[in-house]
Design a protein around this motif. Structure first.
Motif, PDB file in Angstrom:
ATOM      1  N   ILE A  64       0.846  -1.187   0.000  1.00 41.49           N
ATOM      2  CA  ILE A  64       0.000   0.000   0.000  1.00 41.49           C
ATOM      3  C   ILE A  64       0.887   1.244   0.000  1.00 41.49           C
ATOM      4  O   ILE A  64       1.787   1.392   0.832  1.00 41.49           O
ATOM      5  N   GLY A  65       0.651   2.134  -0.939  1.00 37.69           N
ATOM      6  CA  GLY A  65       1.448   3.337  -1.071  1.00 37.69           C
ATOM      7  C   GLY A  65       2.640   3.178  -1.996  1.00 37.69           C
ATOM      8  O   GLY A  65       3.289   4.163  -2.353  1.00 37.69           O
ATOM      9  N   ALA A  66       2.933   1.946  -2.393  1.00 35.92           N
ATOM     10  CA  ALA A  66       4.048   1.695  -3.299  1.00 35.92           C
ATOM     11  C   ALA A  66       3.586   1.880  -4.744  1.00 35.92           C
ATOM     12  O   ALA A  66       2.389   1.902  -5.035  1.00 35.92           O
ATOM     13  N   THR A  67       4.526   2.034  -5.637  1.00 34.30           N
ATOM     14  CA  THR A  67       4.218   2.143  -7.063  1.00 34.30           C
ATOM     15  C   THR A  67       4.478   0.801  -7.739  1.00 34.30           C
ATOM     16  O   THR A  67       5.062  -0.111  -7.145  1.00 34.30           O
ATOM     17  N   PHE A  68       4.053   0.693  -8.998  1.00 33.69           N
ATOM     18  CA  PHE A  68       4.338  -0.519  -9.758  1.00 33.69           C
ATOM     19  C   PHE A  68       5.844  -0.762  -9.846  1.00 33.69           C
ATOM     20  O   PHE A  68       6.299  -1.903  -9.787  1.00 33.69           O
ATOM     21  N   ALA A  69       6.601   0.312 -10.011  1.00 35.90           N
ATOM     22  CA  ALA A  69       8.049   0.168 -10.102  1.00 35.90           C
ATOM     23  C   ALA A  69       8.607  -0.460  -8.830  1.00 35.90           C
ATOM     24  O   ALA A  69       9.483  -1.335  -8.873  1.00 35.90           O
ATOM     25  N   ASP A  70       8.074  -0.041  -7.662  1.00 34.80           N
ATOM     26  CA  ASP A  70       8.514  -0.600  -6.382  1.00 34.80           C
ATOM     27  C   ASP A  70       8.173  -2.089  -6.299  1.00 34.80           C
ATOM     28  O   ASP A  70       8.976  -2.906  -5.843  1.00 34.80           O
ATOM     29  N   ILE A  71       6.961  -2.455  -6.751  1.00 36.19           N
ATOM     30  CA  ILE A  71       6.520  -3.852  -6.682  1.00 36.19           C
ATOM     31  C   ILE A  71       7.402  -4.736  -7.546  1.00 36.19           C
ATOM     32  O   ILE A  71       7.817  -5.822  -7.142  1.00 36.19           O
ATOM     33  N   CYS A  72       7.697  -4.279  -8.765  1.00 41.43           N
ATOM     34  CA  CYS A  72       8.530  -5.076  -9.676  1.00 41.43           C
ATOM     35  C   CYS A  72       9.920  -5.292  -9.100  1.00 41.43           C
ATOM     36  O   CYS A  72      10.485  -6.380  -9.208  1.00 41.43           O
ATOM     37  N   PRO A 132      12.076  -9.055 -11.274  1.00 42.25           N
ATOM     38  CA  PRO A 132      11.582  -8.930 -12.646  1.00 42.25           C
ATOM     39  C   PRO A 132      11.514 -10.274 -13.360  1.00 42.25           C
ATOM     40  O   PRO A 132      12.356 -11.139 -13.164  1.00 42.25           O
ATOM     41  N   GLY A 133      10.490 -10.432 -14.189  1.00 45.79           N
ATOM     42  CA  GLY A 133      10.397 -11.614 -15.030  1.00 45.79           C
ATOM     43  C   GLY A 133       9.750 -12.815 -14.378  1.00 45.79           C
ATOM     44  O   GLY A 133       9.449 -13.806 -15.038  1.00 45.79           O
ATOM     45  N   GLN A 134       9.477 -12.789 -13.065  1.00 47.87           N
ATOM     46  CA  GLN A 134       8.890 -13.939 -12.394  1.00 47.87           C
ATOM     47  C   GLN A 134       7.365 -13.923 -12.491  1.00 47.87           C
ATOM     48  O   GLN A 134       6.738 -14.945 -12.698  1.00 47.87           O
ATOM     49  N   MET A 135       6.800 -12.744 -12.319  1.00 50.84           N
ATOM     50  CA  MET A 135       5.355 -12.581 -12.357  1.00 50.84           C
ATOM     51  C   MET A 135       5.017 -11.281 -13.067  1.00 50.84           C
ATOM     52  O   MET A 135       5.855 -10.387 -13.180  1.00 50.84           O
ATOM     53  N   LYS A 171       4.275   2.728 -14.393  1.00 54.08           N
ATOM     54  CA  LYS A 171       5.187   2.518 -13.273  1.00 54.08           C
ATOM     55  C   LYS A 171       4.891   3.415 -12.070  1.00 54.08           C
ATOM     56  O   LYS A 171       5.193   3.049 -10.930  1.00 54.08           O
ATOM     57  N   ASP A 172       4.294   4.605 -12.309  1.00 54.49           N
ATOM     58  CA  ASP A 172       4.085   5.537 -11.209  1.00 54.49           C
ATOM     59  C   ASP A 172       2.728   5.376 -10.532  1.00 54.49           C
ATOM     60  O   ASP A 172       2.367   6.154  -9.644  1.00 54.49           O
TER      61      ASP A 172
END
Length: 207
Positions: free
Chosen positions: A158-166, A171-174, A191-192
């Motif tokens: 929560i509060g994170a961006t897509f870039a943070d999640i990746c 990368p490349g796993q999901m 990403k933002d």
């Protein structure tokens, strides 16, 4: 469609009954005539007793005029051979082989044999249930199982961006998407995009 099913076990008979009630013309080939007892009483398709890989038996079952074939006997090699014969000799447009041995699926895919593994599907489904995923669906594409899971937003995201999640997940796993309250899906390419507590994550992975 005109569909030929090779193998009238539990899967083959269920498939034949389902396709017949959907209005398709269904033929069933099996080595044992008693297997046809699994078909529904009102089944009006064609049945033939015989060895699955025998081309004369396949002709009698109507393979020369069928639009699709499913090979679902209890033997992987038979299923693969039937699909090869159907595709290469009789030029059936669509063929699918059931393959129990999950380790062989990718091998057969290299030879352009479309196959599905109940082993992969069962393991993936049970795994999702054990991990308490909210909702998981599987899609089989040429032997590979693509899993879609809809899950609650993890607290730490929560509060994170897509870039943070990746970066967090590797990368490349999901592959991720986000489903908001309005039903709109945002893809990870944005990403933002910031995660909210009311969002749900759509996770896509190859099983």
């Amino acid at each position: 469609m005109n569909i030929l099913i090779v193998g009238c076990g539990k899967v083959g008979s269920h498939l034949a009954n389902m396709l017949f009630h959907q209005g398709h013309d269904v033929s069933v080939l099996d080595e044992h005539s008693e297997s046809f007892n699994r078909l529904v009483d009102d089944f009006a398709g064609f049945t033939i007793e015989g060895v699955a890989i025998d081309q004369d038996n396949l002709r009698q079952a109507g393979i020369e005029g069928c639009d699709a074939l499913a090979a679902v006997t209890n033997d992987d090699n038979t299923n693969i051979m039937v699909c090869e014969i159907a595709s290469q000799v009789f030029h059936v447009p669509k063929t699918v082989a059931r393959v129990y041995d999950a380790s062989r699926v990718n091998f057969f895919t290299k030879f352009h044999v479309r196959s599905m593994s109940p082993t992969n599907l069962t393991a993936s489904t049970i795994s999702s249930m054990l991990l308490d995923h909210e909702n998981t669906q599987q899609l089989v594409i040429d032997g590979s199982v693509l899993s879609f899971t809809l899950m609650k937003m993890p607290f730490e995201w929560i509060g994170a961006t897509f870039a943070d999640i990746c970066n967090f997940s590797g990368p490349g796993q999901m592959y991720f998407g986000v489903l908001d309250e309005s039903g709109h899906i945002t893809l990870a390419s944005q990403k933002d995009r910031v995660m909210a507590s009311s969002d749900r994550i759509v996770v896509t992975s190859i099983v």
